[in-house]
Design a protein around this motif. Structure first.
Motif, PDB file in Angstrom:
ATOM      1  N   ILE A 148       0.841  -1.200   0.000  1.00 13.07           N
ATOM      2  CA  ILE A 148       0.000   0.000   0.000  1.00 13.07           C
ATOM      3  C   ILE A 148       0.874   1.248   0.000  1.00 13.07           C
ATOM      4  O   ILE A 148       0.570   2.230  -0.679  1.00 13.07           O
ATOM      5  CB  ILE A 148      -0.983  -0.028   1.189  1.00 13.07           C
ATOM      6  CG1 ILE A 148      -1.969  -1.182   0.981  1.00 13.07           C
ATOM      7  CG2 ILE A 148      -1.705   1.301   1.348  1.00 13.07           C
ATOM      8  CD1 ILE A 148      -2.843  -1.501   2.154  1.00 13.07           C
ATOM      9  N   VAL A 149       1.977   1.211   0.738  1.00 15.53           N
ATOM     10  CA  VAL A 149       2.928   2.331   0.734  1.00 15.53           C
ATOM     11  C   VAL A 149       3.435   2.569  -0.689  1.00 15.53           C
ATOM     12  O   VAL A 149       3.526   3.716  -1.149  1.00 15.53           O
ATOM     13  CB  VAL A 149       4.101   2.069   1.707  1.00 15.53           C
ATOM     14  CG1 VAL A 149       5.191   3.118   1.544  1.00 15.53           C
ATOM     15  CG2 VAL A 149       3.607   2.031   3.148  1.00 15.53           C
ATOM     16  N   LEU A 150       3.752   1.505  -1.383  1.00 14.17           N
ATOM     17  CA  LEU A 150       4.220   1.648  -2.772  1.00 14.17           C
ATOM     18  C   LEU A 150       3.129   2.231  -3.667  1.00 14.17           C
ATOM     19  O   LEU A 150       3.411   3.073  -4.529  1.00 14.17           O
ATOM     20  CB  LEU A 150       4.693   0.299  -3.309  1.00 14.17           C
ATOM     21  CG  LEU A 150       5.936  -0.283  -2.640  1.00 14.17           C
ATOM     22  CD1 LEU A 150       6.232  -1.675  -3.189  1.00 14.17           C
ATOM     23  CD2 LEU A 150       7.139   0.636  -2.796  1.00 14.17           C
ATOM     24  N   LEU A 151       1.908   1.806  -3.475  1.00  8.67           N
ATOM     25  CA  LEU A 151       0.787   2.345  -4.251  1.00  8.67           C
ATOM     26  C   LEU A 151       0.600   3.835  -3.963  1.00  8.67           C
ATOM     27  O   LEU A 151       0.375   4.630  -4.880  1.00  8.67           O
ATOM     28  CB  LEU A 151      -0.486   1.559  -3.947  1.00  8.67           C
ATOM     29  CG  LEU A 151      -1.723   1.938  -4.728  1.00  8.67           C
ATOM     30  CD1 LEU A 151      -1.513   1.733  -6.222  1.00  8.67           C
ATOM     31  CD2 LEU A 151      -2.915   1.122  -4.249  1.00  8.67           C
ATOM     32  N   VAL A 152       0.712   4.223  -2.712  1.00  8.10           N
ATOM     33  CA  VAL A 152       0.610   5.640  -2.343  1.00  8.10           C
ATOM     34  C   VAL A 152       1.755   6.431  -2.960  1.00  8.10           C
ATOM     35  O   VAL A 152       1.563   7.543  -3.450  1.00  8.10           O
ATOM     36  CB  VAL A 152       0.567   5.797  -0.809  1.00  8.10           C
ATOM     37  CG1 VAL A 152       0.736   7.254  -0.383  1.00  8.10           C
ATOM     38  CG2 VAL A 152      -0.740   5.230  -0.262  1.00  8.10           C
ATOM     39  N   THR A 153       2.937   5.858  -2.960  1.00  7.26           N
ATOM     40  CA  THR A 153       4.098   6.506  -3.589  1.00  7.26           C
ATOM     41  C   THR A 153       3.813   6.780  -5.067  1.00  7.26           C
ATOM     42  O   THR A 153       4.083   7.869  -5.571  1.00  7.26           O
ATOM     43  CB  THR A 153       5.349   5.619  -3.445  1.00  7.26           C
ATOM     44  OG1 THR A 153       5.611   5.414  -2.054  1.00  7.26           O
ATOM     45  CG2 THR A 153       6.564   6.243  -4.106  1.00  7.26           C
ATOM     46  N   LEU A 154       3.271   5.800  -5.739  1.00  9.45           N
ATOM     47  CA  LEU A 154       2.939   5.941  -7.162  1.00  9.45           C
ATOM     48  C   LEU A 154       1.855   6.986  -7.395  1.00  9.45           C
ATOM     49  O   LEU A 154       1.966   7.827  -8.280  1.00  9.45           O
ATOM     50  CB  LEU A 154       2.488   4.581  -7.718  1.00  9.45           C
ATOM     51  CG  LEU A 154       1.898   4.577  -9.126  1.00  9.45           C
ATOM     52  CD1 LEU A 154       2.957   4.942 -10.153  1.00  9.45           C
ATOM     53  CD2 LEU A 154       1.292   3.209  -9.421  1.00  9.45           C
ATOM     54  N   ALA A 155       0.805   6.948  -6.601  1.00 14.44           N
ATOM     55  CA  ALA A 155      -0.382   7.760  -6.863  1.00 14.44           C
ATOM     56  C   ALA A 155      -0.337   9.159  -6.242  1.00 14.44           C
ATOM     57  O   ALA A 155      -1.117  10.027  -6.643  1.00 14.44           O
ATOM     58  CB  ALA A 155      -1.628   7.012  -6.370  1.00 14.44           C
ATOM     59  N   SER A 156       0.533   9.399  -5.274  1.00 16.07           N
ATOM     60  CA  SER A 156       0.517  10.678  -4.551  1.00 16.07           C
ATOM     61  C   SER A 156       0.632  11.929  -5.427  1.00 16.07           C
ATOM     62  O   SER A 156      -0.105  12.884  -5.187  1.00 16.07           O
ATOM     63  CB  SER A 156       1.598  10.701  -3.472  1.00 16.07           C
ATOM     64  OG  SER A 156       1.133  10.049  -2.334  1.00 16.07           O
ATOM     65  N   PRO A 157       1.508  11.979  -6.409  1.00 20.21           N
ATOM     66  CA  PRO A 157       1.548  13.208  -7.217  1.00 20.21           C
ATOM     67  C   PRO A 157       0.203  13.501  -7.903  1.00 20.21           C
ATOM     68  O   PRO A 157      -0.276  14.636  -7.882  1.00 20.21           O
ATOM     69  CB  PRO A 157       2.656  12.934  -8.237  1.00 20.21           C
ATOM     70  CG  PRO A 157       3.541  11.948  -7.556  1.00 20.21           C
ATOM     71  CD  PRO A 157       2.607  11.068  -6.767  1.00 20.21           C
ATOM     72  N   TYR A 158      -0.394  12.481  -8.472  1.00 19.08           N
ATOM     73  CA  TYR A 158      -1.689  12.662  -9.131  1.00 19.08           C
ATOM     74  C   TYR A 158      -2.765  13.049  -8.114  1.00 19.08           C
ATOM     75  O   TYR A 158      -3.535  13.986  -8.337  1.00 19.08           O
ATOM     76  CB  TYR A 158      -2.076  11.382  -9.874  1.00 19.08           C
ATOM     77  CG  TYR A 158      -3.436  11.467 -10.505  1.00 19.08           C
ATOM     78  CD1 TYR A 158      -3.628  12.122 -11.715  1.00 19.08           C
ATOM     79  CD2 TYR A 158      -4.545  10.898  -9.883  1.00 19.08           C
ATOM     80  CE1 TYR A 158      -4.880  12.214 -12.295  1.00 19.08           C
ATOM     81  CE2 TYR A 158      -5.808  10.977 -10.454  1.00 19.08           C
ATOM     82  CZ  TYR A 158      -5.963  11.641 -11.652  1.00 19.08           C
ATOM     83  OH  TYR A 158      -7.213  11.739 -12.211  1.00 19.08           O
ATOM     84  N   LEU A 159      -2.802  12.335  -6.981  1.00 14.03           N
ATOM     85  CA  LEU A 159      -3.830  12.605  -5.966  1.00 14.03           C
ATOM     86  C   LEU A 159      -3.644  13.980  -5.332  1.00 14.03           C
ATOM     87  O   LEU A 159      -4.631  14.670  -5.046  1.00 14.03           O
ATOM     88  CB  LEU A 159      -3.805  11.514  -4.896  1.00 14.03           C
ATOM     89  CG  LEU A 159      -4.196  10.119  -5.368  1.00 14.03           C
ATOM     90  CD1 LEU A 159      -4.022   9.111  -4.247  1.00 14.03           C
ATOM     91  CD2 LEU A 159      -5.616  10.103  -5.915  1.00 14.03           C
TER      92      LEU A 159
END
Length: 134
Positions: A115-126
């Protein structure tokens, strides 16, 4: 991505990396003494996700406005850097086995690393969406 954006994204990732290391130290020194292992790992994972998003949100104006594609590219860049760091540090420097390296990806003992990796990926967009830039 322009080279200036790549350089800025790299600097933000280094800040996130330092927060992740600090989070791991906090988990080992404090959370594991207060909570059972699974709860400590879950709290640590959630705290790290929050830190990643907050850093992203706060540094996004410095990274600059862009298209959704650019934000996903920054997130992918951070994800690749994180995975490279994890595996280079774990396998080459620390000599961990592949089984040890892949264990955090199984959610064992409350580990939220995927989940941390998913947040890392999505954070700029979010973060761009949260700022109503998209």
């Amino acid at each position: 991505m322009p080279i200036s954006c790549i350089a800025k994204a790299l600097l933000v990732w280094v800040a996130i990396l330092l927060l992740a290391i600090t989070n791991g130290i906090f988990r080992e020194a404090v959370l594991l003494s207060l909570f059972i292992k699974s709860a400590a790992f879950m709290l640590s994972g959630l705290l790290l996700c929050l830190c990643i998003f907050v850093v992203t949100y706060l540094t996004l104006p410095w990274l600059g406005r862009g298209s959704p594609r650019r934000y996903w590219a920054v997130g992918m860049f951070w994800l690749v850097l994180t995975l490279c760091f994890e595996f280079v540090l774990g396998y080459i420097i620390q000599g961990h086995s592949w089984q040890q390296l892949l264990e955090p990806y199984t959610f064992k003992d409350g580990n939220l690393w995927p989940i941390v990796l998913l947040v890392t990926l999505a954070s700029p967009y979010l973060a761009a969406r949260a700022k109503k830039w998209l």
